[in-house]
Write a protein that holds these residues in place. Structure first.
Motif, PDB file in Angstrom:
ATOM      1  N   SER A   1       0.828  -1.208   0.000  1.00  0.00           N
ATOM      2  CA  SER A   1       0.000   0.000   0.000  1.00  0.00           C
ATOM      3  C   SER A   1       0.861   1.256   0.000  1.00  0.00           C
ATOM      4  N   ALA A   2       1.983   1.203   0.737  1.00  0.00           N
ATOM      5  CA  ALA A   2       2.870   2.367   0.802  1.00  0.00           C
ATOM      6  C   ALA A   2       3.409   2.718  -0.572  1.00  0.00           C
ATOM      7  N   LYS A   3       3.591   1.712  -1.414  1.00  0.00           N
ATOM      8  CA  LYS A   3       4.119   1.976  -2.755  1.00  0.00           C
ATOM      9  C   LYS A   3       3.085   2.626  -3.674  1.00  0.00           C
ATOM     10  N   ASP A   4       1.828   2.681  -3.218  1.00  0.00           N
ATOM     11  CA  ASP A   4       0.826   3.415  -3.981  1.00  0.00           C
ATOM     12  C   ASP A   4       1.089   4.917  -3.912  1.00  0.00           C
ATOM     13  N   SER A   5       1.828   5.325  -2.874  1.00  0.00           N
ATOM     14  CA  SER A   5       2.174   6.737  -2.704  1.00  0.00           C
ATOM     15  C   SER A   5       3.687   6.854  -2.619  1.00  0.00           C
ATOM     16  N   ALA A   6       4.273   7.567  -3.555  1.00  0.00           N
ATOM     17  CA  ALA A   6       5.731   7.719  -3.547  1.00  0.00           C
ATOM     18  C   ALA A   6       6.217   8.327  -2.239  1.00  0.00           C
ATOM     19  N   GLN A   7       5.422   9.182  -1.657  1.00  0.00           N
ATOM     20  CA  GLN A   7       5.802   9.838  -0.409  1.00  0.00           C
ATOM     21  C   GLN A   7       6.074   8.817   0.696  1.00  0.00           C
ATOM     22  N   GLY A   8       5.344   7.696   0.662  1.00  0.00           N
ATOM     23  CA  GLY A   8       5.462   6.713   1.727  1.00  0.00           C
ATOM     24  C   GLY A   8       6.687   5.838   1.641  1.00  0.00           C
ATOM     25  N   VAL A   9       7.375   5.841   0.512  1.00  0.00           N
ATOM     26  CA  VAL A   9       8.491   4.904   0.337  1.00  0.00           C
ATOM     27  C   VAL A   9       9.785   5.539  -0.130  1.00  0.00           C
ATOM     28  N   ILE A  10       9.776   6.802  -0.499  1.00  0.00           N
ATOM     29  CA  ILE A  10      10.994   7.356  -1.078  1.00  0.00           C
ATOM     30  C   ILE A  10      12.161   7.331  -0.103  1.00  0.00           C
ATOM     31  N   ARG A  11      11.887   7.540   1.190  1.00  0.00           N
ATOM     32  CA  ARG A  11      12.981   7.515   2.166  1.00  0.00           C
ATOM     33  C   ARG A  11      13.617   6.130   2.235  1.00  0.00           C
TER      34      ARG A  11
ATOM     35  N   ASP B   1       1.962   5.697 -12.955  1.00  0.00           N
ATOM     36  CA  ASP B   1       0.749   6.498 -12.785  1.00  0.00           C
ATOM     37  C   ASP B   1       0.997   7.796 -12.023  1.00  0.00           C
ATOM     38  N   ALA B   2       2.250   8.113 -11.732  1.00  0.00           N
ATOM     39  CA  ALA B   2       2.556   9.283 -10.911  1.00  0.00           C
ATOM     40  C   ALA B   2       2.334  10.579 -11.675  1.00  0.00           C
ATOM     41  N   THR B   3       1.751  11.544 -11.004  1.00  0.00           N
ATOM     42  CA  THR B   3       1.617  12.889 -11.567  1.00  0.00           C
ATOM     43  C   THR B   3       2.618  13.849 -10.949  1.00  0.00           C
ATOM     44  N   GLN B   4       3.279  13.382  -9.873  1.00  0.00           N
ATOM     45  CA  GLN B   4       4.304  14.178  -9.212  1.00  0.00           C
ATOM     46  C   GLN B   4       5.566  13.344  -9.061  1.00  0.00           C
ATOM     47  N   THR B   5       6.696  14.035  -8.955  1.00  0.00           N
ATOM     48  CA  THR B   5       7.968  13.391  -8.699  1.00  0.00           C
ATOM     49  C   THR B   5       8.404  13.707  -7.273  1.00  0.00           C
ATOM     50  N   TYR B   6       8.658  12.676  -6.489  1.00  0.00           N
ATOM     51  CA  TYR B   6       9.253  12.853  -5.167  1.00  0.00           C
ATOM     52  C   TYR B   6      10.747  12.611  -5.302  1.00  0.00           C
ATOM     53  N   PHE B   7      11.546  13.450  -4.660  1.00  0.00           N
ATOM     54  CA  PHE B   7      12.986  13.275  -4.794  1.00  0.00           C
ATOM     55  C   PHE B   7      13.720  13.578  -3.492  1.00  0.00           C
TER      56      PHE B   7
ATOM     57  N   ALA C   1       8.691   7.604 -15.104  1.00  0.00           N
ATOM     58  CA  ALA C   1       9.968   7.586 -15.818  1.00  0.00           C
ATOM     59  C   ALA C   1       9.848   8.097 -17.251  1.00  0.00           C
ATOM     60  N   ARG C   2       8.782   7.738 -17.936  1.00  0.00           N
ATOM     61  CA  ARG C   2       8.635   8.124 -19.336  1.00  0.00           C
ATOM     62  C   ARG C   2       8.674   9.638 -19.516  1.00  0.00           C
ATOM     63  N   GLU C   3       8.169  10.369 -18.514  1.00  0.00           N
ATOM     64  CA  GLU C   3       8.120  11.824 -18.630  1.00  0.00           C
ATOM     65  C   GLU C   3       9.346  12.515 -18.068  1.00  0.00           C
ATOM     66  N   ILE C   4       9.953  11.935 -17.034  1.00  0.00           N
ATOM     67  CA  ILE C   4      11.031  12.681 -16.357  1.00  0.00           C
ATOM     68  C   ILE C   4      12.437  12.201 -16.703  1.00  0.00           C
ATOM     69  N   ARG C   5      12.575  10.992 -17.210  1.00  0.00           N
ATOM     70  CA  ARG C   5      13.926  10.486 -17.480  1.00  0.00           C
ATOM     71  C   ARG C   5      14.716  11.348 -18.473  1.00  0.00           C
ATOM     72  N   PRO C   6      14.106  11.875 -19.529  1.00  0.00           N
ATOM     73  CA  PRO C   6      14.896  12.640 -20.497  1.00  0.00           C
ATOM     74  C   PRO C   6      15.689  13.803 -19.911  1.00  0.00           C
ATOM     75  N   CYS C   7      15.252  14.346 -18.785  1.00  0.00           N
ATOM     76  CA  CYS C   7      15.940  15.518 -18.228  1.00  0.00           C
ATOM     77  C   CYS C   7      17.008  15.159 -17.198  1.00  0.00           C
ATOM     78  N   LEU C   8      17.180  13.879 -16.887  1.00  0.00           N
ATOM     79  CA  LEU C   8      18.010  13.509 -15.743  1.00  0.00           C
ATOM     80  C   LEU C   8      19.490  13.331 -16.057  1.00  0.00           C
ATOM     81  N   GLY C   9      19.843  13.209 -17.337  1.00  0.00           N
ATOM     82  CA  GLY C   9      21.236  12.984 -17.677  1.00  0.00           C
ATOM     83  C   GLY C   9      22.167  14.080 -17.220  1.00  0.00           C
ATOM     84  N   LYS C  10      21.674  15.291 -17.064  1.00  0.00           N
ATOM     85  CA  LYS C  10      22.510  16.419 -16.633  1.00  0.00           C
ATOM     86  C   LYS C  10      22.906  16.319 -15.161  1.00  0.00           C
ATOM     87  N   PHE C  11      22.183  15.494 -14.387  1.00  0.00           N
ATOM     88  CA  PHE C  11      22.446  15.421 -12.956  1.00  0.00           C
ATOM     89  C   PHE C  11      23.395  14.284 -12.582  1.00  0.00           C
ATOM     90  N   ALA C  12      23.467  13.256 -13.399  1.00  0.00           N
ATOM     91  CA  ALA C  12      24.372  12.132 -13.144  1.00  0.00           C
ATOM     92  C   ALA C  12      24.655  11.431 -14.462  1.00  0.00           C
TER      93      ALA C  12
END
Length: 444
Positions: free
Chosen positions: A137-147, A245-251, A420-431
């Motif tokens: 259930s926690a994995k249904d919300s990124a906030q609950g598992v990112i740590r 299904d995420a509409t937000q990115t937790y980081f 990932a499909r939406e946010i991965r293209p911008c991540l190469g600049k960070f690592a």
């Protein structure tokens, strides 16, 4: 400087069986608080049996040799008492609060739960199933598992990298024998610190504690060995956890931080108030107040037996992920390049002295927790008594040294949970190297 707060007087004794007991009389309120700390937490879970310490602690209330779970719950409810048990990374805590008039019965019940649990098979199975469902259930919300993902990525095979409450794989294999064995090995008097705070006379309480805990046996094995030092990340590493299904990115962005006994603990707290702790901190001002990219951003140090994590945490809409990460790194760079001013330093000192110590020392429950923690980490009373003096003594030069030493800028671990499909293209600049996993995969 101001006199600040001081830890009230207390008495420390060690029972013949090796159990440490701390007595602090607080006669103004007719309550008694107990805080039993064990020097064994989730880091003592055997590899592959993550979640065992946590499961064991929660099962203490589920039945003893003479009481069923229902009888325990009924006894607590009948006198309005509170009782809880949980495992953290470094330790396990068992706490109770009851009225002075219920002291003897409350202490007897507390000791029975700690010393004589039977871990009924049905309760083990039920709680294990609940925990497995909870992870899913926690994995249904990124906030609950990112740590948990961040800890695993940052610490790797180090005990701080393993899931504190277990995961879908480890929990399935836990059984009653595992729980009983963990209790027998770690719930022993030489591994225990009991802080007692409240309305009592120490001489009488010593007698009652000795009657309830003096016959506690076990502990022939040495206390848990010191944990290895975790290795900080070198360079920049990034983990992307795909949640389609995420509409937000937790980081989270950070590295290995500092231990509880670090001599710079207080000045680190002062600087972090300015950088990431209060609402008007640099990171929250940049990401929320000025840009509106998030509803909240913070930075924290998890100070443990050995260095825990330092991390900046936030979340943002998928389409603003790159901008939020850019701003996070720009704010960290600003901290290094511009530092803080005398006015900033004065503000942080006033904030800490006006909020932090009272929060820790207002109630019997808090006092018992602080007493247990000081002894758990082998810290002197001056950690509390000299707190104001250390805050007042901090200078701008100290702040600059703290920033250079403890706020990594080049060596960073990044963990993102998002689409990932939406946010991965911008991540190469960070690592230069990006690792990926699906949130649907078991484990972290």
């Amino acid at each position: 400087g101001e006199p600040g707060v001081r830890l009230p007087a207390y008495t420390r004794t060690v029972l013949p069986n090796g159990m440490t007991v701390l007595f602090m009389e607080q006669p103004k309120v007719p309550l008694v608080n107990l805080h039993l700390a064990l020097r064994s937490g989730s880091t003592q879970d055997p590899v592959g049996k993550e979640g065992l310490a946590s499961l064991t602690a929660e099962l203490l209330r589920k039945g003893t040799k003479t009481r069923s779970a229902e009888q325990i719950a009924g006894s607590l409810d009948s006198v309005g008492a509170e009782c809880a048990a949980w495992a953290s990374l470094d330790s396990t805590a068992c706490t109770a609060e009851f009225m002075k008039k219920d002291l003897k019965g409350g202490l007897e019940l507390f000791a029975d739960m700690v010393l004589n649990p039977v871990f009924p098979e049905a309760e083990v199975q039920k709680l294990r199933a609940q925990r497995i469902d909870g992870v899913r259930s926690a994995k249904d919300s990124a906030q609950g598992v990112i740590r948990t993902y961040f800890n695993a990525f940052l610490f790797g095979s180090h005990p701080y990298g393993r899931p504190q409450g277990g995961d879908e794989r480890s929990l399935v294999g836990l059984n009653r024998q595992d729980v009983s064995a963990f209790h027998a090995a770690h719930y022993v008097p030489a591994n225990a610190i009991l802080a007692v705070v409240g309305d009592f006379q120490t001489s009488e309480m010593k007698k009652l504690i000795s009657e309830r805990f003096g016959a506690w046996k076990g502990g022939a094995k040495p206390l848990p060995a010191a944990l290895p030092q975790p290795r900080p990340v070198q360079g920049r590493r990034l983990l992307l956890v795909d949640k389609p299904d995420a509409t937000q990115t937790y980081f989270m962005v950070g590295n290995v931080g500092v231990a509880r006994d670090n001599p710079d603990r207080v000045p680190i707290q002062v600087v972090n108030v300015l950088f990431g702790e209060r609402f008007t901190s640099m990171i929250n001002t940049a990401l929320r107040i000025k840009s509106g990219l998030t509803y909240g951003a913070s930075a924290s140090f998890n100070m443990l037996q050995v260095p825990g994590r330092f991390a900046i945490s936030s979340f943002t809409a998928n389409e603003t992920t790159e901008r939020a990460l850019d701003l996070t790194l720009a704010t960290l760079k600003e901290l290094h390049e511009k530092g803080i001013t005398e006015a900033d330093l004065a503000s942080a000192k006033a904030y800490i002295k006006g909020t932090l110590p009272p929060k820790l020392l207002e109630t019997g429950e808090q006092l018992a927790s602080v007493l247990a923690e000081l002894n758990l980490y082998h810290r002197p009373d001056s950690d509390v008594d000299a707190f104001y003096a250390k805050v007042d003594a901090m200078t701008l030069a100290d702040a600059q040294r703290i920033i250079r030493t403890y706020y990594p800028e080049k060596d960073l671990a990044f963990v993102l949970v998002g689409k990932a499909r939406e946010i991965r293209p911008c991540l190469g600049k960070f690592a230069s190297r990006i690792e990926t996993k699906e949130i649907s995969q078991p484990g972290f």
